[in-house]
Design a protein around this motif. Structure first.
Motif, PDB file in Angstrom:
ATOM      1  N   ALA A  79      38.336  58.751  52.894  1.00 30.37           N
ATOM      2  CA  ALA A  79      37.589  59.807  53.567  1.00 30.37           C
ATOM      3  C   ALA A  79      38.222  61.168  53.346  1.00 30.37           C
ATOM      4  CB  ALA A  79      37.492  59.530  55.070  1.00 30.37           C
ATOM      5  N   THR A  80      37.380  62.193  53.264  1.00 31.57           N
ATOM      6  CA  THR A  80      37.826  63.580  53.223  1.00 31.57           C
ATOM      7  C   THR A  80      38.131  64.041  54.654  1.00 31.57           C
ATOM      8  OG1 THR A  80      35.612  64.493  53.574  1.00 31.57           O
ATOM      9  CG2 THR A  80      36.240  63.984  51.290  1.00 31.57           C
ATOM     10  N   PRO A  81      38.810  65.186  54.825  1.00 29.33           N
ATOM     11  CA  PRO A  81      38.991  65.708  56.183  1.00 29.33           C
ATOM     12  C   PRO A  81      37.662  65.911  56.923  1.00 29.33           C
ATOM     13  CG  PRO A  81      40.533  66.785  54.730  1.00 29.33           C
ATOM     14  CD  PRO A  81      39.631  65.944  53.856  1.00 29.33           C
ATOM     15  N   LEU A 125      41.740  63.971  60.068  1.00 28.34           N
ATOM     16  CA  LEU A 125      42.535  64.860  59.218  1.00 28.34           C
ATOM     17  C   LEU A 125      42.143  66.315  59.461  1.00 28.34           C
ATOM     18  CD1 LEU A 125      42.225  62.880  55.860  1.00 28.34           C
ATOM     19  CD2 LEU A 125      44.036  62.700  57.584  1.00 28.34           C
ATOM     20  N   PRO A 126      43.100  67.198  59.643  1.00 26.67           N
ATOM     21  CA  PRO A 126      42.766  68.615  59.809  1.00 26.67           C
ATOM     22  C   PRO A 126      42.107  69.185  58.556  1.00 26.67           C
ATOM     23  CG  PRO A 126      45.022  68.179  60.504  1.00 26.67           C
ATOM     24  CD  PRO A 126      44.541  66.953  59.799  1.00 26.67           C
ATOM     25  N   LEU A 127      41.137  70.042  58.757  1.00 25.00           N
ATOM     26  CA  LEU A 127      40.497  70.723  57.640  1.00 25.00           C
ATOM     27  C   LEU A 127      41.532  71.606  56.948  1.00 25.00           C
ATOM     28  CD1 LEU A 127      37.540  70.761  56.622  1.00 25.00           C
ATOM     29  CD2 LEU A 127      37.296  72.960  57.752  1.00 25.00           C
ATOM     30  N   GLY A 128      41.561  71.573  55.615  1.00 27.29           N
ATOM     31  CA  GLY A 128      42.532  72.363  54.874  1.00 27.29           C
ATOM     32  C   GLY A 128      43.898  71.726  54.765  1.00 27.29           C
ATOM     33  N   PRO A 181      34.673  67.743  47.576  1.00 24.47           N
ATOM     34  CA  PRO A 181      34.260  66.340  47.653  1.00 24.47           C
ATOM     35  C   PRO A 181      35.169  65.420  46.851  1.00 24.47           C
ATOM     36  CG  PRO A 181      32.917  67.483  46.057  1.00 24.47           C
ATOM     37  CD  PRO A 181      33.799  68.533  46.695  1.00 24.47           C
ATOM     38  N   LEU A 182      34.992  64.129  47.091  1.00 22.49           N
ATOM     39  CA  LEU A 182      35.625  63.106  46.274  1.00 22.49           C
ATOM     40  C   LEU A 182      34.745  62.811  45.072  1.00 22.49           C
ATOM     41  CD1 LEU A 182      36.540  60.630  49.170  1.00 22.49           C
ATOM     42  CD2 LEU A 182      38.115  62.206  48.014  1.00 22.49           C
ATOM     43  N   ALA A 191      42.164  60.196  53.703  1.00 21.76           N
ATOM     44  CA  ALA A 191      42.507  59.013  54.491  1.00 21.76           C
ATOM     45  C   ALA A 191      42.112  57.752  53.737  1.00 21.76           C
ATOM     46  CB  ALA A 191      41.809  59.050  55.850  1.00 21.76           C
ATOM     47  N   LEU A 192      43.031  56.796  53.670  1.00 22.21           N
ATOM     48  CA  LEU A 192      42.778  55.472  53.104  1.00 22.21           C
ATOM     49  C   LEU A 192      42.800  54.487  54.269  1.00 22.21           C
ATOM     50  CD1 LEU A 192      42.580  53.385  50.764  1.00 22.21           C
ATOM     51  CD2 LEU A 192      45.082  53.513  50.604  1.00 22.21           C
ATOM     52  N   THR A 193      41.640  53.891  54.577  1.00 20.74           N
ATOM     53  CA  THR A 193      41.490  53.120  55.809  1.00 20.74           C
ATOM     54  C   THR A 193      40.849  51.770  55.531  1.00 20.74           C
ATOM     55  OG1 THR A 193      41.245  55.168  57.088  1.00 20.74           O
ATOM     56  CG2 THR A 193      40.491  53.131  58.127  1.00 20.74           C
ATOM     57  N   PRO A 194      41.510  50.662  55.908  1.00 21.10           N
ATOM     58  CA  PRO A 194      40.873  49.352  55.755  1.00 21.10           C
ATOM     59  C   PRO A 194      39.792  49.148  56.804  1.00 21.10           C
ATOM     60  CG  PRO A 194      42.979  49.110  56.886  1.00 21.10           C
ATOM     61  CD  PRO A 194      42.860  50.570  56.507  1.00 21.10           C
ATOM     62  N   ILE A 195      38.809  48.321  56.470  1.00 21.35           N
ATOM     63  CA  ILE A 195      37.713  48.015  57.383  1.00 21.35           C
ATOM     64  C   ILE A 195      37.831  46.554  57.803  1.00 21.35           C
ATOM     65  CG2 ILE A 195      35.205  47.948  57.672  1.00 21.35           C
ATOM     66  CD1 ILE A 195      35.053  49.999  55.344  1.00 21.35           C
ATOM     67  N   ALA A 196      38.130  46.331  59.076  1.00 18.05           N
ATOM     68  CA  ALA A 196      38.319  44.989  59.637  1.00 18.05           C
ATOM     69  C   ALA A 196      39.252  44.144  58.757  1.00 18.05           C
ATOM     70  CB  ALA A 196      36.972  44.293  59.824  1.00 18.05           C
ATOM     71  N   PRO A 197      40.489  44.597  58.534  1.00 19.38           N
ATOM     72  CA  PRO A 197      41.393  43.851  57.651  1.00 19.38           C
ATOM     73  C   PRO A 197      41.891  42.560  58.287  1.00 19.38           C
ATOM     74  CG  PRO A 197      42.581  45.652  58.693  1.00 19.38           C
ATOM     75  CD  PRO A 197      41.136  45.799  59.110  1.00 19.38           C
ATOM     76  N   PHE A 198      41.958  41.494  57.502  1.00 21.40           N
ATOM     77  CA  PHE A 198      42.537  40.218  57.930  1.00 21.40           C
ATOM     78  C   PHE A 198      43.945  40.053  57.382  1.00 21.40           C
ATOM     79  CE2 PHE A 198      43.026  35.555  57.216  1.00 21.40           C
ATOM     80  CZ  PHE A 198      43.109  35.182  58.544  1.00 21.40           C
ATOM     81  N   ARG A 199      44.154  40.467  56.158  1.00 22.56           N
ATOM     82  CA  ARG A 199      45.470  40.505  55.526  1.00 22.56           C
ATOM     83  C   ARG A 199      45.546  41.745  54.625  1.00 22.56           C
ATOM     84  NH1 ARG A 199      46.266  36.921  58.587  1.00 22.56           N
ATOM     85  NH2 ARG A 199      47.273  34.896  58.271  1.00 22.56           N
ATOM     86  N   PRO A 200      46.645  42.482  54.614  1.00 25.99           N
ATOM     87  CA  PRO A 200      47.823  42.353  55.479  1.00 25.99           C
ATOM     88  C   PRO A 200      47.443  42.666  56.927  1.00 25.99           C
ATOM     89  CG  PRO A 200      48.280  43.777  53.577  1.00 25.99           C
ATOM     90  CD  PRO A 200      46.803  43.577  53.625  1.00 25.99           C
TER      91      PRO A 200
END
Length: 255
Positions: free
Chosen positions: A149-151, A166-169, A95-96, A174-183
């Motif tokens: 997010a984890t795999p 992301l493949p397990l192992g 886990p994170l 993953a670093l993912t923006p949610i509805a980004p306006f900028r950048p």
């Protein structure tokens, strides 16, 4: 070989409660701390709840789907459970760990087996900076929020936010923006799992932000630091024909 001691746990859903009664009548029931394997009955939400409550025990977990979503679960069948447990394949999840500083000055922490997500609390867009291993990579992200997010969790909220599966192992997050306006053109990043990610809320009083680790929410945050746990793991068990690695791979070819 003696029969394993099983701890059956069930969500409040009627189907899960019915399955619990039938399985306990056949196999008995044990407390999680006394069991050889933990068997949650429900959906993915109940699986995550089980991992948060009992993951520190180090027991393998074999879930059966009796809920709405069951990506982390096996198909439910009342018969043949002992044979299924004997042939089940393990998938190790790490886990994170999240550490949060709030406006009140309090510091809290939590684990996340799926994802940690920061979200705006009001109609105002969130303004966030992003540091990786102490170096600022995004000076100002403007949007609804951002998640890590984890795999195992990459097929859930992360994928719906257009993040990568992301493949397990793979030892990545993953670093993912949610509805980004900028950048405007930034779509996120795939990071090595040992990366420390730090989010700072740039305008916390006008633009308040909350953070959620799986289902544990903290509001009015100032700073959130996330890294993969170095000492906590959990082993999920899956039927060979329905293992988690294959399921995650298949998600990339689902249309």
């Amino acid at each position: 070989m003696s029969q394993p001691r099983i701890a059956f746990l069930a969500s409040p859903a009627p189907a899960a409660q019915q399955a619990l009664s039938e399985l306990v009548a056949e196999h008995g029931n044990h407390l999680p701390e006394d069991a050889d394997v933990i068997c949650p009955l429900g959906g993915d939400g109940f699986m995550l709840q089980t991992l948060h409550r009992h993951g520190a025990l180090g027991r393998p977990v074999y879930g059966m789907k009796l809920g709405t979503v069951g990506f982390l679960m096996n198909h439910h069948r009342g018969e043949g459970l002992l044979e299924r447990l004997a042939t089940a394949e393990p998938a190790t999840l790490r886990p994170l760990e999240m550490r949060v500083l709030t406006e009140s000055g309090a510091t809290t922490g939590s684990l996340a087996y799926n994802e940690v997500s920061l979200l705006r609390q009001t109609r105002q867009a969130a303004h966030l900076s992003i540091d990786l291993n102490g170096r600022t990579r995004v000076e100002e992200l403007i949007g609804d929020g951002v998640l890590v997010a984890t795999p195992a969790g990459s097929t859930a909220y992360n994928f719906s936010a257009h993040g990568p599966i992301l493949p397990l192992g793979s030892h990545t997050i993953a670093l993912t923006p949610i509805a980004p306006f900028r950048p405007r053109r930034w779509r996120g990043a795939i990071l090595k799992a040992d990366t420390e990610v730090c989010f700072k809320v740039l305008d916390p009083y006008k633009r308040p932000v909350s953070v959620t680790a799986d289902s544990h929410e903290t509001r009015n945050v100032l700073e959130v630091t996330i890294h993969e746990s170095r000492d906590r793991t959990v082993s999920l068990l899956f039927d060979p024909e329905h293992n988690l690695e294959e399921r995650i791979l298949s998600e990339q070819f689902t249309v």
